[in-house]
Design a protein around this motif. Structure first.
Motif, short mmCIF file in Angstrom:
data_model
loop_
_atom_site.label_atom_id
_atom_site.label_comp_id
_atom_site.label_asym_id
_atom_site.label_seq_id
_atom_site.Cartn_x
_atom_site.Cartn_y
_atom_site.Cartn_z
N VAL A 182 0.83 -1.21 0.00
CA VAL A 182 0.00 0.00 0.00
C VAL A 182 0.86 1.26 0.00
O VAL A 182 0.59 2.21 -0.73
CB VAL A 182 -0.95 -0.01 1.21
N VAL A 183 1.92 1.27 0.80
CA VAL A 183 2.80 2.46 0.84
C VAL A 183 3.47 2.66 -0.51
O VAL A 183 3.53 3.79 -1.02
CB VAL A 183 3.85 2.29 1.96
N ALA A 184 3.96 1.59 -1.11
CA ALA A 184 4.60 1.72 -2.43
C ALA A 184 3.60 2.21 -3.47
O ALA A 184 3.92 3.10 -4.29
CB ALA A 184 5.19 0.37 -2.84
N ALA A 185 2.39 1.66 -3.45
CA ALA A 185 1.38 2.09 -4.42
C ALA A 185 1.00 3.55 -4.22
O ALA A 185 0.85 4.31 -5.19
CB ALA A 185 0.15 1.20 -4.30
N GLY A 189 2.12 6.42 -7.05
CA GLY A 189 1.02 6.96 -7.84
C GLY A 189 0.57 8.34 -7.41
O GLY A 189 -0.28 8.95 -8.06
N ALA A 190 1.12 8.85 -6.32
CA ALA A 190 0.64 10.13 -5.79
C ALA A 190 1.07 11.30 -6.66
O ALA A 190 2.18 11.33 -7.17
CB ALA A 190 1.17 10.33 -4.36
N ARG A 191 0.17 12.26 -6.79
CA ARG A 191 0.48 13.51 -7.48
C ARG A 191 0.01 14.67 -6.61
O ARG A 191 -0.92 15.39 -6.96
CB ARG A 191 -0.23 13.56 -8.84
N PRO A 192 0.63 14.84 -5.45
CA PRO A 192 0.15 15.87 -4.54
C PRO A 192 0.46 17.27 -5.06
O PRO A 192 1.47 17.49 -5.73
CB PRO A 192 0.93 15.61 -3.24
N LEU A 260 1.23 9.03 4.50
CA LEU A 260 -0.13 9.56 4.63
C LEU A 260 -0.16 11.08 4.52
O LEU A 260 -1.05 11.65 3.87
CB LEU A 260 -0.74 9.11 5.96
N LEU A 261 0.80 11.74 5.14
CA LEU A 261 0.83 13.20 5.05
C LEU A 261 1.17 13.65 3.63
O LEU A 261 0.65 14.67 3.14
CB LEU A 261 1.86 13.77 6.04
N THR A 262 2.04 12.92 2.95
CA THR A 262 2.42 13.29 1.59
C THR A 262 1.25 13.14 0.62
O THR A 262 1.00 14.00 -0.22
CB THR A 262 3.59 12.42 1.12
N VAL A 263 0.52 12.04 0.75
CA VAL A 263 -0.53 11.74 -0.22
C VAL A 263 -1.85 12.43 0.13
O VAL A 263 -2.51 13.00 -0.75
CB VAL A 263 -0.75 10.21 -0.30
N ALA A 279 -5.43 6.66 1.07
CA ALA A 279 -4.20 7.09 0.40
C ALA A 279 -3.99 6.33 -0.90
O ALA A 279 -3.60 6.90 -1.92
CB ALA A 279 -3.01 6.89 1.33
N ALA A 280 -4.26 5.03 -0.88
CA ALA A 280 -4.14 4.24 -2.10
C ALA A 280 -5.12 4.71 -3.16
O ALA A 280 -4.78 4.86 -4.34
CB ALA A 280 -4.36 2.76 -1.79
#
Length: 436
Positions: A182-185, A189-192, A260-263, A279-280
Motif C-alpha cells: 500500500v505504501v509503495a502504491a 502513484g501520488a500527485r500531490p 499519509l501526510l504526503t498523499v 491514500a491508495a
C-alpha cells in the motif's frame, strides 16, 4: 491448514474442559519463547490496528505536527521500554508492572498498574475484535464474527505460548507485506499539489495530544515483559527483544506517517476513517484498497491475539497476589497457560462485543497504559546498580513524559481513566478489609 484447524478445534475443546480443572493446579508457566519469537510478539503487539487507525485522530489534534508527536511518543516509549526491560530482567515472571510495582514500591502501586492494564486492555480486546469484523463482513454480521474471533484466538492461546507465537509470525508477515504494497502504491502513484504535505502550524497542546494518542500504538512492547515467565534466558533475551521490537515499530510508523501526510495532507488525513485505503485510492491505486483491508484485518487479529496473552498473564499475576479471585491463578498442567484467566477474559470480551462498540477507546486505553508505565519508571528508578542496564536519566525522562501525555489526552478519556482507577482502588480497599 488442516493441522492448524485441528489446533483450533482442540483449543476450543480445551476451553470447554478447562473450567473443570482443579483449582490447586497452579504450576509455573513454561519457558518456551526464544529471542526471535519474543521480538515477533512485540512487533505483533505494536504493528497492530493502531497503524491503520491512530494517525487520523493524531492529525485532527496536530495536523502535520503529528510527526513531532510521533517523535515524542517514540522517545517516551523508549524510556518506558528500557525501564520495563530492566525490571523484567530482574523479575522474569508473569505480570509485568503489576509485579514490578509490588516488589519495588508496594502492593498498592502494583495494583493500580495492573488494574489499569487489565481494564484498559480488556476494552482494547473488544475494540480490536470489532475492528477486525468491520473490515471483513457486512454490518449485520460484525458482532457475531467478532465474538468468533475472540473465542478462536483464546482457543489458540489455550494451546500454549508456542502456538500463539506461530500464529503471530503469520499475522505479522501479512501486515508488513500489506503495508509495503500500500505504501509503495500510494507513493508511486501520488500527485500531490504543493500544499498537500504542508502542515498547518500546530499548537504545543495539539502536538502533545497527538503524542498521547500515538503512544497507544507503541504500548505493545510491554507484552514481552508481561510474558517474562515464558521467555528462555529472560535476563538476556527480554532487554534485547524489547529494544529491537520498538525500533522496528518506530521505523514502520514513521514511513506510514510520512506517506499519509504526503498523499492525503493533514486535513484529509484527519477526516479519514481508513487512511491507508484512502491514500491508495487518492493515488489512483484502487487495486491496493483491498490489500489495505487485508492488512488491517490481520493487524487487528494480531493485536487481539497478543492482548489476550498479555491480559491473561497479568490476570494470573494479580490472582497470585490475591488482588483478583484465586481461581484465576490456575495453570493448565499440560499446556502451561493461565487457562482460566484467558477463558474468563474471552467471556468478558465477548459480552462487551455483543453489547457495546468500543472502537473509540484509543484515548482511554492510552490513559491506562501511561499510568502503567509511570509506575514502571518509578519502580525502575529504585533499582540498584547491580540490576541496572540503562542509565537512570531515562526514568527521569519517562515518568514525567507519561504524566504530560496523560494530561493532554482528550478530557473524556482522562475522566474515564480516573473513574476506572477509582473503582479499582475501592474494589481493592474492600477486598483488603474483608481479608483482614
Amino acid at each position: 491448514m488442516h493441522a492448524f484447524a485441528c489446533d483450533i478445534g482442540s483449543g476450543l475443546r480445551l476451553a470447554v474442559a478447562a473450567m473443570m480443572q482443579p483449582v490447586s493446579d497452579q504450576a509455573g508457566l513454561a519457558r518456551r519463547l526464544g529471542p526471535f519469537d519474543a521480538v515477533v510478539i512485540g512487533l505483533g503487539s505494536m504493528i497492530g490496528a493502531g497503524v491503520f487507525a491512530a494517525f487520523a485522530p493524531a492529525a485532527a489534534a496536530a495536523g502535520g505536527g503529528l510527526l513531532v508527536g510521533l517523535g515524542i511518543a517514540a522517545v517516551v516509549a523508549y524510556a518506558n521500554a528500557t525501564s520495563s526491560a530492566q525490571l523484567a530482567a530482574q523479575y522474569p515472571t508473569s505480570g509485568g508492572t503489576y509485579v514490578y510495582g509490588r516488589e519495588r514500591l508496594g502492593p498498592w502501586w502494583g495494583f493500580v498498574a495492573g488494574w489499569g492494564f487489565v481494564v484498559g486492555k480488556t476494552a482494547s480486546c473488544a475494540a480490536m475484535a470489532l475492528t477486525f469484523a468491520a473490515y471483513t463482513v457486512p454490518p449485520a454480521w460484525q458482532r457475531p464474527v467478532a465474538v468468533v474471533a475472540v473465542l478462536v484466538l483464546a482457543a489458540v492461546n489455550c494451546r500454549g505460548i508456542t502456538r500463539t507465537a506461530r500464529l503471530t509470525r503469520i499475522l505479522v508477515a501479512v501486515v508488513l507485506a500489506a503495508l509495503a504494497v500500500v505504501v509503495a502504491a500510494a507513493l508511486t502513484g501520488a500527485r500531490p499539489g504543493p500544499a498537500a504535505a504542508v502542515a498547518t502550524t500546530p499548537g504545543v497542546y495539539g502536538v502533545l495530544q497527538s503524542a498521547g494518542l500515538l503512544f497507544f500504538a507503541f504500548a505493545g512492547y510491554a507484552r514481552i515483559a508481561t510474558l517474562g515467565e515464558e521467555v528462555r534466558d529472560p535476563r538476556r533475551t527480554i532487554p534485547r527483544a524489547v529494544v529491537l521490537a520498538l525500533a522496528g515499530a518506530v521505523a514502520v510508523y514513521a514511513v506510514v506517517a510520512v506517506t499519509l501526510l504526503t498523499v492525503l495532507g493533514p486535513a484529509r488525513l484527519a477526516a479519514s476513517r481508513a487512511p491507508l485505503a484512502d491514500a491508495a485510492a487518492a493515488a489512483g491505486a484502487s487495486w491496493a484498497v483491498p490489500v489495505a483491508a487485508v492488512g488491517a484485518s490481520a493487524a487487528a487479529l494480531g493485536a487481539l491475539l497478543s492482548l489476550v496473552a498479555g491480559v491473561g498473564r497479568t490476570t494470573l499475576a494479580m490472582a497470585r497476589g490475591d488482588d483478583l479471585p484465586g481461581w484465576l491463578a490456575a495453570v493448565h498442567p499440560r499446556h502451561r497457560v493461565p487457562h482460566r484467566a484467558e477463558i474468563a477474559l474471552a467471556v468478558v470480551v465477548a459480552v462487551l462485543v455483543l453489547t457495546t462498540d468500543l472502537r473509540g477507546v484509543i484515548g482511554f486505553s492510552s490513559f491506562g497504559v501511561l499510568l502503567y508505565y509511570l509506575v514502571a519508571n518509578i519502580a525502575a528508578a529504585t533499582q540498584h546498580a547491580g540490576h541496572r542496564r540503562f542509565p537512570r536519566w531515562l526514568q527521569a525522562l519517562g515518568a514525567p513524559g507519561c504524566v504530560v501525555l496523560v494530561v493532554t489526552l482528550p478530557p473524556g478519556s482522562v475522566l474515564a481513566g480516573l473513574v476506572v482507577a477509582a473503582v479499582g482502588v475501592i474494589y481493592r480497599a474492600v477486598r483488603v478489609r474483608a481479608r483482614s
